[in-house]
Design a protein around this motif. Structure first.
Motif, PDB file in Angstrom:
ATOM      1  N   VAL A 174       0.571  -1.292   0.398  1.00  0.00           N
ATOM      2  CA  VAL A 174       0.193  -0.263  -0.513  1.00  0.00           C
ATOM      3  C   VAL A 174       1.251   1.381   0.280  1.00  0.00           C
ATOM      4  O   VAL A 174       0.628   2.514  -0.838  1.00  0.00           O
ATOM      5  N   VAL A 175       1.767   1.101   0.602  1.00  0.00           N
ATOM      6  CA  VAL A 175       2.867   2.575   1.054  1.00  0.00           C
ATOM      7  C   VAL A 175       3.288   3.103  -0.129  1.00  0.00           C
ATOM      8  O   VAL A 175       3.476   3.549  -0.713  1.00  0.00           O
ATOM      9  N   LYS A 176       3.610   1.731  -0.907  1.00  0.00           N
ATOM     10  CA  LYS A 176       4.671   1.858  -2.407  1.00  0.00           C
ATOM     11  C   LYS A 176       3.211   3.198  -3.248  1.00  0.00           C
ATOM     12  O   LYS A 176       4.429   3.393  -3.995  1.00  0.00           O
ATOM     13  N   GLU A 177       2.542   1.455  -3.446  1.00  0.00           N
ATOM     14  CA  GLU A 177       1.806   2.440  -4.487  1.00  0.00           C
ATOM     15  C   GLU A 177       1.697   4.158  -3.842  1.00  0.00           C
ATOM     16  O   GLU A 177       0.977   4.851  -4.783  1.00  0.00           O
ATOM     17  N   MET A 178       0.884   4.604  -2.575  1.00  0.00           N
ATOM     18  CA  MET A 178       0.715   5.456  -2.281  1.00  0.00           C
ATOM     19  C   MET A 178       1.936   6.742  -3.012  1.00  0.00           C
ATOM     20  O   MET A 178       1.683   7.449  -3.167  1.00  0.00           O
ATOM     21  N   VAL A 179       3.508   6.076  -2.475  1.00  0.00           N
ATOM     22  CA  VAL A 179       3.976   6.566  -3.258  1.00  0.00           C
ATOM     23  C   VAL A 179       4.162   6.807  -4.647  1.00  0.00           C
ATOM     24  O   VAL A 179       4.730   7.811  -4.804  1.00  0.00           O
ATOM     25  N   ASN A 180       4.163   5.806  -4.912  1.00  0.00           N
ATOM     26  CA  ASN A 180       3.576   6.313  -7.160  1.00  0.00           C
ATOM     27  C   ASN A 180       2.582   7.324  -7.408  1.00  0.00           C
ATOM     28  O   ASN A 180       2.795   8.237  -8.336  1.00  0.00           O
ATOM     29  N   ALA A 185      -5.415   0.154  -7.546  1.00  0.00           N
ATOM     30  CA  ALA A 185      -4.238   0.196  -7.959  1.00  0.00           C
ATOM     31  C   ALA A 185      -2.766  -1.236  -7.103  1.00  0.00           C
ATOM     32  O   ALA A 185      -2.342  -1.560  -7.740  1.00  0.00           O
ATOM     33  N   CYS A 186      -3.120  -0.932  -5.792  1.00  0.00           N
ATOM     34  CA  CYS A 186      -2.666  -1.780  -5.117  1.00  0.00           C
ATOM     35  C   CYS A 186      -3.229  -2.934  -4.811  1.00  0.00           C
ATOM     36  O   CYS A 186      -2.540  -4.423  -4.167  1.00  0.00           O
ATOM     37  N   GLU A 187      -3.982  -3.285  -4.928  1.00  0.00           N
ATOM     38  CA  GLU A 187      -5.131  -5.063  -4.892  1.00  0.00           C
ATOM     39  C   GLU A 187      -5.529  -4.674  -3.653  1.00  0.00           C
ATOM     40  O   GLU A 187      -5.426  -6.304  -3.152  1.00  0.00           O
ATOM     41  N   LYS A 188      -5.803  -4.062  -2.223  1.00  0.00           N
ATOM     42  CA  LYS A 188      -5.843  -4.134  -1.539  1.00  0.00           C
ATOM     43  C   LYS A 188      -7.434  -3.564  -0.698  1.00  0.00           C
ATOM     44  O   LYS A 188      -8.063  -2.424  -1.689  1.00  0.00           O
TER      45      LYS A 188
END
Length: 192
Positions: A91-97, A122-125
């Motif tokens: 989730v955090v990586k997708e937020m950064v992206n 996007a992060c499939e969560k």
């Protein structure tokens, strides 16, 4: 005469029962605890000396938690704490992206449902995971403010988890906004 290992293995009652392997396991456990203590002090100093707490700092902390050798051993990486950290990392990586690495908790707090749903897709969560990570980030940002407050006011910085908890209790209300205090009150009422 007994060798050093033999003497050390009989130095405590628990080691006596487990032999050399128990002694080695105790040494590894103590070494891991010492490393964690050093990492905690480093993290406290980093937060106290940083003017703001950003999503990048949070992402680095999640990555650091997952860089331990224990997470790479089959079976060890399946603990609930490690699983939660891995889910948070996605989730955090997708937020950064999507949002950038320099975004603050205040800006993240303004995310509307549509933006959260985009992150979720996007992060499939599930949306609950997105909200859980946002809450963790807000908590870390409050901790950052507490540590900055202590540093700016000449108060000692904590050196262990117990000291960190004490600092939160003593200075938490001094750095929280009225809205955060209301949310904390509601959370405490819900737990009772």
């Amino acid at each position: 005469p007994a060798t050093t290992i033999q003497r050390a293995s009989f130095s405590s009652e628990s080691s006596e029962k487990q032999g050399v392997f128990g002694w080695v396991q105790e040494k590894f456990t103590q070494r891991e605890k010492d490393k964690q203590a050093v990492k905690l002090v480093d993290q406290i100093n980093l937060m106290a000396n940083s003017p703001s707490y950003t999503l990048k700092m949070f992402a680095d902390e999640v990555d650091e938690q997952l860089s331990s050798w224990k997470t790479k051993i089959p079976g060890m990486g399946s603990t609930n704490e490690i699983k939660a950290a891995k889910e948070s990392q996605v989730v955090v990586k997708e937020m950064v992206n999507q949002l950038g690495s320099d975004i603050s908790a205040g800006e993240l707090g303004k995310l509307d449902r549509k933006q959260k749903l985009k992150l979720s897709i996007a992060c499939e969560k599930p949306l609950d995971d997105i909200n859980r990570v946002l809450d963790l980030f807000r908590q870390m940002e409050i901790m950052h403010r507490i540590l900055r407050y202590r540093k700016e006011n000449g108060l000692p910085l904590p050196t262990d988890q117990a000291g960190l908890n004490m600092a939160m209790q003593q200075d938490g209300m001094k750095v929280m906004t009225n809205q955060e205090k209301k949310e904390l009150g509601k959370l405490l009422e819900a737990k009772q």
